[in-house]
Design an enzyme around this catalytic site. Sequence first.
Site, PDB file in Angstrom:
ATOM      1  N   SER A 174      -5.152   7.977  -3.010  1.00 12.50           N
ATOM      2  CA  SER A 174      -5.270   9.048  -3.395  1.00 12.50           C
ATOM      3  C   SER A 174      -4.177   9.915  -3.054  1.00 12.50           C
ATOM      4  O   SER A 174      -3.540  10.535  -3.858  1.00 12.50           O
ATOM      5  CB  SER A 174      -6.408   9.690  -2.742  1.00 12.50           C
ATOM      6  OG  SER A 174      -6.463   9.626  -1.488  1.00 12.50           O
ATOM      7  N   LYS A 234      -3.260  -1.467   2.064  1.00  9.65           N
ATOM      8  CA  LYS A 234      -3.717  -0.221   1.592  1.00  9.65           C
ATOM      9  C   LYS A 234      -2.950   0.793   2.685  1.00  9.65           C
ATOM     10  O   LYS A 234      -3.185   0.623   4.057  1.00  9.65           O
ATOM     11  CB  LYS A 234      -5.195  -0.062   1.674  1.00  9.65           C
ATOM     12  CG  LYS A 234      -5.582   1.296   1.372  1.00  9.65           C
ATOM     13  CD  LYS A 234      -7.058   1.264   1.484  1.00  9.65           C
ATOM     14  CE  LYS A 234      -7.438   2.586   1.311  1.00  9.65           C
ATOM     15  NZ  LYS A 234      -9.036   2.707   1.587  1.00  9.65           N
ATOM     16  N   TYR A 257      -5.431   5.251  -9.373  1.00 11.66           N
ATOM     17  CA  TYR A 257      -5.761   6.287 -10.197  1.00 11.66           C
ATOM     18  C   TYR A 257      -5.127   6.570 -11.310  1.00 11.66           C
ATOM     19  O   TYR A 257      -5.633   7.404 -12.285  1.00 11.66           O
ATOM     20  CB  TYR A 257      -6.113   7.692  -9.467  1.00 11.66           C
ATOM     21  CG  TYR A 257      -6.793   7.296  -8.076  1.00 11.66           C
ATOM     22  CD1 TYR A 257      -8.165   7.511  -8.101  1.00 11.66           C
ATOM     23  CD2 TYR A 257      -6.385   6.955  -6.805  1.00 11.66           C
ATOM     24  CE1 TYR A 257      -8.997   7.209  -6.854  1.00 11.66           C
ATOM     25  CE2 TYR A 257      -6.818   6.734  -5.642  1.00 11.66           C
ATOM     26  CZ  TYR A 257      -8.130   6.934  -5.823  1.00 11.66           C
ATOM     27  OH  TYR A 257      -9.054   6.575  -4.673  1.00 11.66           O
ATOM     28  N   CYS A 311     -18.721   5.086   5.269  1.00 14.03           N
ATOM     29  CA  CYS A 311     -18.474   6.498   5.753  1.00 14.03           C
ATOM     30  C   CYS A 311     -18.885   7.568   4.896  1.00 14.03           C
ATOM     31  O   CYS A 311     -19.090   8.777   5.080  1.00 14.03           O
ATOM     32  CB  CYS A 311     -16.778   6.629   5.976  1.00 14.03           C
ATOM     33  SG  CYS A 311     -15.936   5.913   4.674  1.00 14.03           S
ATOM     34  N   LYS A 332      -5.619  -2.369   6.345  1.00 18.38           N
ATOM     35  CA  LYS A 332      -5.744  -1.136   5.888  1.00 18.38           C
ATOM     36  C   LYS A 332      -5.289  -0.158   7.121  1.00 18.38           C
ATOM     37  O   LYS A 332      -5.690  -0.374   8.379  1.00 18.38           O
ATOM     38  CB  LYS A 332      -7.132  -0.930   5.720  1.00 18.38           C
ATOM     39  CG  LYS A 332      -7.678   0.684   5.327  1.00 18.38           C
ATOM     40  CD  LYS A 332      -9.299   0.826   5.006  1.00 18.38           C
ATOM     41  CE  LYS A 332      -9.495   2.138   4.714  1.00 18.38           C
ATOM     42  NZ  LYS A 332     -10.903   2.338   4.267  1.00 18.38           N
ATOM     43  N   GLU A 350      -4.082 -10.043  10.705  1.00 22.37           N
ATOM     44  CA  GLU A 350      -5.368  -9.549  10.052  1.00 22.37           C
ATOM     45  C   GLU A 350      -5.530 -10.223   8.854  1.00 22.37           C
ATOM     46  O   GLU A 350      -6.879 -10.692   8.419  1.00 22.37           O
ATOM     47  CB  GLU A 350      -5.037  -7.923   9.557  1.00 22.37           C
ATOM     48  CG  GLU A 350      -5.422  -6.835  10.669  1.00 22.37           C
ATOM     49  CD  GLU A 350      -6.547  -6.628  11.184  1.00 22.37           C
ATOM     50  OE1 GLU A 350      -7.683  -7.343  10.373  1.00 22.37           O
ATOM     51  OE2 GLU A 350      -7.063  -5.925  12.089  1.00 22.37           O
TER      52      GLU A 350
END
Length: 322
Positions: free
Chosen positions: A270, A244, A308, A117, A191, A229
Amino acid sequence: MRMRRIRNNPLMRKMIEENSLSAKDFIYPLFLVEGEGIKKEIPSLPGVYHFSLDQLDQEIKEIEELGISGVILFGIPDHKDAKGSQAYAEDGIIQRGVRKIKSLHPNLLVITDVCMCEYTDHGHCGILDEEGQVINDITSQYIAKIALSHAKAGADIVAPSDMMDFRVREIRHLLDNNGFENVPIMAYSAKFASSYYGPFRQAADSAPSFGDRKSYQMDFHNGREALREVELDLEEDADFIIIKPALAYLDVVKDVKEHFNTNIVVYNVSGEYSMLKNAIQQGLVNESIIYESLIAMKRAGAQIIITYHAKEMARKLKEEKQ
Ligand code: PBG
Ligand code: ZN
């Protein structure tokens, strides 16, 4: 039973703590851009920067000295096209970045996010058909090709984040056939299609130009589907499993921990980071909310946290020790 008997003494409280954090639990995301002399704060991610490769040395040194286990790399190329060709170019931003970091700091783990992406002009995570749908099997082959180019550059672990079916199998075969049978796969297995990725997409310039990612990323209404999954990725020989986002998905972490004996990673994404940073900056909540949130991820069953917050948290943990 008087539960408060064990809460009176701070040392006793410390002694019975069931969970803890240490810098080695963390993986820190790094955003690499082309050009020179760039160290620029990312507006959507306060305290996180875009780095050109010549500015990386100091940053990596700091990460290593803090005892953080590794970095996960994201590339923002100058050139994007329909096939994301810069994602597997030998002199692509990630390939050059990996070679540079491994040559300067061989002891830090270098993990690469494997996706398309950031490299496609349409911003989807794969190759599109005429209707604009991502084609699964062709994309899986591209993903494997990207992963191989990262391994050739020296990546310690490859982390596919595209959510195509069978991509772990494709990657494993291609790596094995090229002599990289010892490079592990850290699969983004559960995800979810999430609005928590908003600040990242601004940082990586990777928002889809049309539509959304719901035909490949998971539907957040479903928890049990995540187990399927994970099961499939483990069958295909994934070495680590990523769940996630983290905070709103800790039930999934706990379920995966109960059902599988594997290495569980959470990605504290994020949007989760930026919400806390903004709330702290505005004085709404105390900074210790970061520690509390990361502990919650460990309590749910995560071993490793991509975050982060890694640098600031590792710094805090180090100060407390002294
Ligand atoms: C690429 C990728 C994304 C994130 C990690 N790898 C974005 C997305 O899927 O849209 C999100 C990370 C974050 O929000 O911090 N597929
Ligand atoms: Zn993607």
